[in-house]
Motif scaffolding. Structure first.
Motif, PDB file in Angstrom:
ATOM      1  N   LEU A 238       0.712  -1.126   0.001  1.00  0.00           N
ATOM      2  CA  LEU A 238       0.025  -0.081  -0.171  1.00  0.00           C
ATOM      3  C   LEU A 238       0.891   1.212  -0.022  1.00  0.00           C
ATOM      4  N   ASP A 239       1.966   1.247   0.596  1.00  0.00           N
ATOM      5  CA  ASP A 239       2.960   2.157   0.883  1.00  0.00           C
ATOM      6  C   ASP A 239       3.392   2.607  -0.471  1.00  0.00           C
ATOM      7  N   ALA A 240       3.725   1.513  -1.598  1.00  0.00           N
ATOM      8  CA  ALA A 240       4.269   1.764  -2.755  1.00  0.00           C
ATOM      9  C   ALA A 240       3.324   2.419  -3.604  1.00  0.00           C
ATOM     10  N   LYS A 241       1.847   1.838  -3.357  1.00  0.00           N
ATOM     11  CA  LYS A 241       0.954   2.319  -4.405  1.00  0.00           C
ATOM     12  C   LYS A 241       0.403   3.704  -4.035  1.00  0.00           C
ATOM     13  N   LEU A 242       0.826   4.198  -2.779  1.00  0.00           N
ATOM     14  CA  LEU A 242       0.143   5.496  -2.217  1.00  0.00           C
ATOM     15  C   LEU A 242       0.757   6.521  -3.347  1.00  0.00           C
ATOM     16  N   ASP A 243       1.920   6.273  -3.448  1.00  0.00           N
ATOM     17  CA  ASP A 243       2.558   7.298  -4.528  1.00  0.00           C
ATOM     18  C   ASP A 243       1.854   7.687  -6.023  1.00  0.00           C
ATOM     19  N   HIS A 244       0.876   6.594  -6.069  1.00  0.00           N
ATOM     20  CA  HIS A 244       0.128   6.760  -7.523  1.00  0.00           C
ATOM     21  C   HIS A 244      -1.401   6.842  -7.516  1.00  0.00           C
TER      22      HIS A 244
END
Ligand code: PLP
Length: 368
Positions: A238-244
């Motif tokens: 989720l942390d990685a996806k938050l950027d998008h």
């Protein structure tokens, strides 16, 4: 085939990033709470513009734990829209309180405060606005209503990551805001996950205690809590996806605008209100039209290999699970009428203009 949602594309586009995020957790064996969860909680709170975020294992759990932390339980009534996913009502029930479905607005399908006024009772303790389909509720009106009737506000923002009312994110207005990271949500994990957010450190503390067996120090238990922690691998993803997400929400909006242009003036179809003059209000978790002859249209779409869905075919009070509420058909006429006409069309960030045009062409043909 045009799918209703396509989760595989996101994975393909960002595979290396996701694998690295998961590998970081696995190679340190930090599976339960720990740095990955802390980091995502902090960044999600910052992204929303709220002080505290507590990761839990689902949106349902976030809602139930929020009720419990706010002392909403047996003997209390909680207002919520009749048109929502069943989990909103189940969470209230799980906390021991009585869900009270309220009729909705015929254009936005959001909780209607005029209808809410009519079902207030001396037991009404809280109200749960649901930012349904990704459209932020009018939180000025809702907050004023809640203050006038001394109701606690818990926001169900499970479909509205990043939706804004007056520049502020859905989920940051009430005593607590609740999010789901179910895979198909605007911000979705690779499994279940959820988050409860608040500006009140005391409430955040209660949630942290409850989600982890009522314990802050190992084997010392202050309350009989539960096991409802956000999984560390999910937090890393989720942390990685938050950027998008902001970009993905913008892509959803563009697709919705394109659909709406197609349906402009088309008889038999009512397109959703996108609130273009209120940028960011609608983040299009679902693109929902109202239509005549829904079954016929759905069959025709299927013939053209286009998937669609209905959100939701049965209002809360008409489910067998909530028969004990004793609310017969006719209790929420707007929600009931909408339930037989609403249709959700394919909507996901990667949907192409060609795909939107193809869906719209079939619909125009059907009503033309
Ligand atoms: C998805 C959803 C929930 C429940 O979230 P889960 O993570 O599936 O438990 C609650 N309310 C609404 C409006 C939802 O869309």
């Amino acid at each position: 085939m045009i799918p209703f949602v396509d989760l595989k594309q996101q994975y393909t586009h960002h595979r290396e990033t996701f694998l690295k995020a998961m590998d970081d957790v696995c190679s340190t064996a930090g599976y339960i709470l720990g740095p990955a969860v802390d980091r995502f909680e902090e960044r999600f709170a910052q992204w929303l513009g709220v002080e505290h975020a507590v990761g839990v294992n689902s949106g349902t759990s976030a809602l139930a734990l929020a009720c419990i932390a706010l002392d909403i339980g047996p003997g209390d009534e909680v207002l919520l829209p009749a048109n929502t996913f069943i989990a909103t009502a189940i969470a209230v029930h799980e906390a021991g309180a009585r869900p009270v479905p309220v009729d909705v607005d015929p254009e936005t399908y959001l909780l209607d405060l005029g209808a809410a006024e009519k079902v207030l009772s001396p037991h009404t303790k809280a109200i749960i606005p649901v930012h349904l389909y990704g459209c932020a509720c009018d939180m000025d009106a809702l907050t004023a209503f809640a203050e006038a009737h001394r109701l606690t506000v818990i926001e169900d923002a499970c479909q509205a990551h990043g939706a804004r009312w007056n520049g502020h994110c859905a989920g940051t207005f009430g005593a607590m805001g609740c999010f789901s990271f179910y895979p198909a949500k605007n911000l979705g994990a690779f499994g279940d996950g959820g988050m409860a957010v608040t500006n009140d450190p005391g409430l955040a503390g209660k949630l942290r205690l409850r989600r982890n067996y009522g314990s802050t120090r190992r084997y010392e238990h202050e309350v009989a809590g539960t096991n409802s922690r956000l999984d560390a691998i999910q937090a890393a993803v989720l942390d990685a996806k938050l950027d998008h997400v902001t970009q993905w929400n913008a892509q959803r909006f563009e697709a919705a605008r394109r659909y709406n242009n197609h349906f402009d003036g088309l008889k038999g179809v009512q397109a959703p209100v996108l609130f273009e003059h209120m940028p960011g209000r609608h983040v299009l978790h679902l693109y929902v039209i109202q239509c005549e002859d829904r079954a016929g249209l759905q069959a025709r779409l299927l013939d053209a290999e286009i998937q669609s869905g209905i959100h939701y075919p049965v209002p809360i009070h008409l489910h067998q699970a909530f028969a004990f509420l004793n609310m017969p058909a006719g209790s929420c006429p707007v929600a009931e009428a909408a339930a037989s006409k609403i249709l959700s069309l394919p909507m996901f960030p990667e949907i192409t203009a060609t795909q939107v045009d193809a869906v719209a062409a079939v619909i125009k043909e059907h009503y033309g």
